[in-house]
Design an enzyme around this catalytic site. Sequence first.
Site, short mmCIF file in Angstrom:
data_model
loop_
_atom_site.label_atom_id
_atom_site.label_comp_id
_atom_site.label_asym_id
_atom_site.label_seq_id
_atom_site.Cartn_x
_atom_site.Cartn_y
_atom_site.Cartn_z
N HIS A 149 0.85 -1.19 0.00
CA HIS A 149 0.00 0.00 0.00
C HIS A 149 0.88 1.24 0.00
CE1 HIS A 149 -3.18 2.84 1.12
NE2 HIS A 149 -4.00 1.93 0.65
N GLU A 157 -7.85 -5.21 -0.40
CA GLU A 157 -8.36 -5.98 -1.53
C GLU A 157 -8.29 -7.49 -1.30
OE1 GLU A 157 -9.97 -4.05 -3.18
OE2 GLU A 157 -8.88 -2.96 -4.74
N1 ACO Z 1 3.99 -7.59 -4.58
C1 ACO Z 1 5.30 -7.61 -4.84
N2 ACO Z 1 6.09 -6.50 -4.76
C2 ACO Z 1 5.50 -5.35 -4.43
C3 ACO Z 1 4.12 -5.27 -4.14
C4 ACO Z 1 3.36 -6.44 -4.23
N3 ACO Z 1 2.06 -6.45 -3.98
N4 ACO Z 1 3.80 -3.98 -3.84
C5 ACO Z 1 4.94 -3.28 -3.93
N5 ACO Z 1 5.95 -4.10 -4.30
C6 ACO Z 1 7.35 -3.74 -4.49
C7 ACO Z 1 7.56 -3.06 -5.84
O1 ACO Z 1 7.85 -3.98 -6.88
C8 ACO Z 1 8.72 -2.15 -5.55
O2 ACO Z 1 9.92 -2.90 -5.59
P1 ACO Z 1 11.27 -2.26 -6.20
O3 ACO Z 1 11.55 -1.08 -5.32
O4 ACO Z 1 12.25 -3.36 -6.12
O5 ACO Z 1 10.91 -1.85 -7.60
C9 ACO Z 1 8.51 -1.73 -4.09
O6 ACO Z 1 7.70 -2.77 -3.51
C10 ACO Z 1 7.76 -0.42 -3.96
O7 ACO Z 1 6.65 -0.43 -4.83
P2 ACO Z 1 5.95 0.90 -5.37
O8 ACO Z 1 5.10 0.54 -6.56
O9 ACO Z 1 6.96 1.97 -5.55
O10 ACO Z 1 5.06 1.29 -4.12
P3 ACO Z 1 3.70 2.06 -4.17
O11 ACO Z 1 3.52 2.65 -2.83
O12 ACO Z 1 3.64 2.98 -5.32
O13 ACO Z 1 2.66 0.87 -4.43
C11 ACO Z 1 0.71 -0.37 -4.63
C12 ACO Z 1 1.45 0.69 -3.82
C13 ACO Z 1 0.47 0.16 -6.05
C14 ACO Z 1 -0.64 -0.65 -3.99
C15 ACO Z 1 1.57 -1.68 -4.67
O14 ACO Z 1 1.84 -2.13 -3.37
C16 ACO Z 1 0.91 -2.77 -5.50
O15 ACO Z 1 1.08 -2.77 -6.72
N6 ACO Z 1 0.18 -3.74 -4.86
C17 ACO Z 1 -0.52 -4.77 -5.58
C18 ACO Z 1 -1.82 -4.24 -6.15
C19 ACO Z 1 -2.88 -4.03 -5.08
O16 ACO Z 1 -3.06 -4.85 -4.19
N7 ACO Z 1 -3.59 -2.90 -5.21
C20 ACO Z 1 -4.66 -2.52 -4.28
C21 ACO Z 1 -4.16 -1.45 -3.35
S1 ACO Z 1 -5.40 -1.00 -2.16
C22 ACO Z 1 -6.43 0.07 -3.00
O17 ACO Z 1 -6.04 0.79 -3.88
C23 ACO Z 1 -7.84 0.06 -2.66
#
Ligand code: ACO
Length: 367
Positions: free
Chosen positions: A257, A312
């Site tokens: 998140h 989610e």
């Molecule tokens: N699985 C694996 N790796 C992850 C995940 C995940 N679910 N979430 C983040 N990471 C990793 C990224 O690959 C990144 O790694 P890196 O630095 O080596 O490239 C690091 O963690 C940071 O990720 P960001 O995308 O920069 O973090 P951000 O805060 O922008 O992401 C997000 C938040 C988009 C929700 C992300 O955690 C994600 O994609 N999760 C999966 C999708 C999801 O569950 N979405 C629902 C969110 S809740 C809502 O919106 C209602």
Amino acid sequence: MTEAPDPARMIPDPTAGLEGVVAATTKLSHVDGENGILILRGKRIEDLAGKAPFETAVRHLWQDFDIAGGAALQAVFGQARIAAFAAVPLLEDAAPELSVFERMQLGLAALPLKGDLPDAVAIAGALPVFLAASHRIASGRVPVAPDNTLETATDLLRMLTGALPPDGHAAALNRYLVTILDHGLNASTFTARVIGSTQANLKQAVLGAMGALSGPLHGGAPGPVLDMIDAIGQPENAQAWIGEALARKERLMGFGHRIYRTRDPRADVLKAGLKLLGPDNPKVRLAEDIETAALAALKRAKPDRPLETNVEFYTAVLLDAIGIDRTLFTPLFATGRTPGWCAHVLEQRQTGKLIRPSSRYVGPQAG
Ligand code: ACO
């Protein structure tokens, strides 16, 4: 050059998705990401979800706006459902390849806002009708007319299936709708506020917010969560399946998140709702095992980035347990979030200020 931002006011890294940037003040909700707390207009989410129907929580969130006067929200939402049902023939005539979500947007675009109902009520009341009718149309069934005497959650399930739902299912859906009512300045709410700041009408703001919500990084995750649970199939497959997905650099849907650095409190509210549906649902037990394996694998893969369960994950499990088709997860999210979007637009409008940031030009200079 027309855009010359003052360097002193520039955010350090404009490519960082506005992380940490405060872009509004709000009385509506507060997300304390360090401590895993969500407050809705002065109340913790645990004190609203599962404690009151959707309408009561909406009334609580809308208390600073003159939206429905003293009218009971259950009654005016019922009126709004009846009014919206008049637009359903348009949904039946739409191209068959439209998704439920797109059909809901179509119905909303066609919804007249000149009636007796306040716009926020007309819109929030209409979406359950468009959702249920679109689903029935997509599966070759005749849409079911609303019953304006029922609560939104009960009538939504009735319009989907054609029969009154068991009390436990209506209670679970109420819990879900309240849990997702509002959540700070997430991508779709920000979108709604930007559109609202142009003085566009509430319908346009909600249509735009729905577009932002539809992506898998925001509201589109729970369907893929269920796909993941199905693909894993058995608890003993979880570790290997997750390890391979992470090795392919895939994201595990339902984890991570932008704000929470600990567990998303909404995940626990929804998990508690599952317990009320009765013991021994094998899919729930499988989901818990997968969650445990995923959290361990994420900790190993990203030791410096706390990645915890988000809303989610248990959205998918809860909605599946009450028989909601996975294609409806994002449409339902939009339905529950709409009163929150409307409140944010009204709050943004009170500032009277257009949201219009600047950009840093990094292209070639003109000859
Ligand atoms: N699985 C694996 N790796 C992850 C995940 C995940 N679910 N979430 C983040 N990471 C990793 C990224 O690959 C990144 O790694 P890196 O630095 O080596 O490239 C690091 O963690 C940071 O990720 P960001 O995308 O920069 O973090 P951000 O805060 O922008 O992401 C997000 C938040 C988009 C929700 C992300 O955690 C994600 O994609 N999760 C999966 C999708 C999801 O569950 N979405 C629902 C969110 S809740 C809502 O919106 C209602």
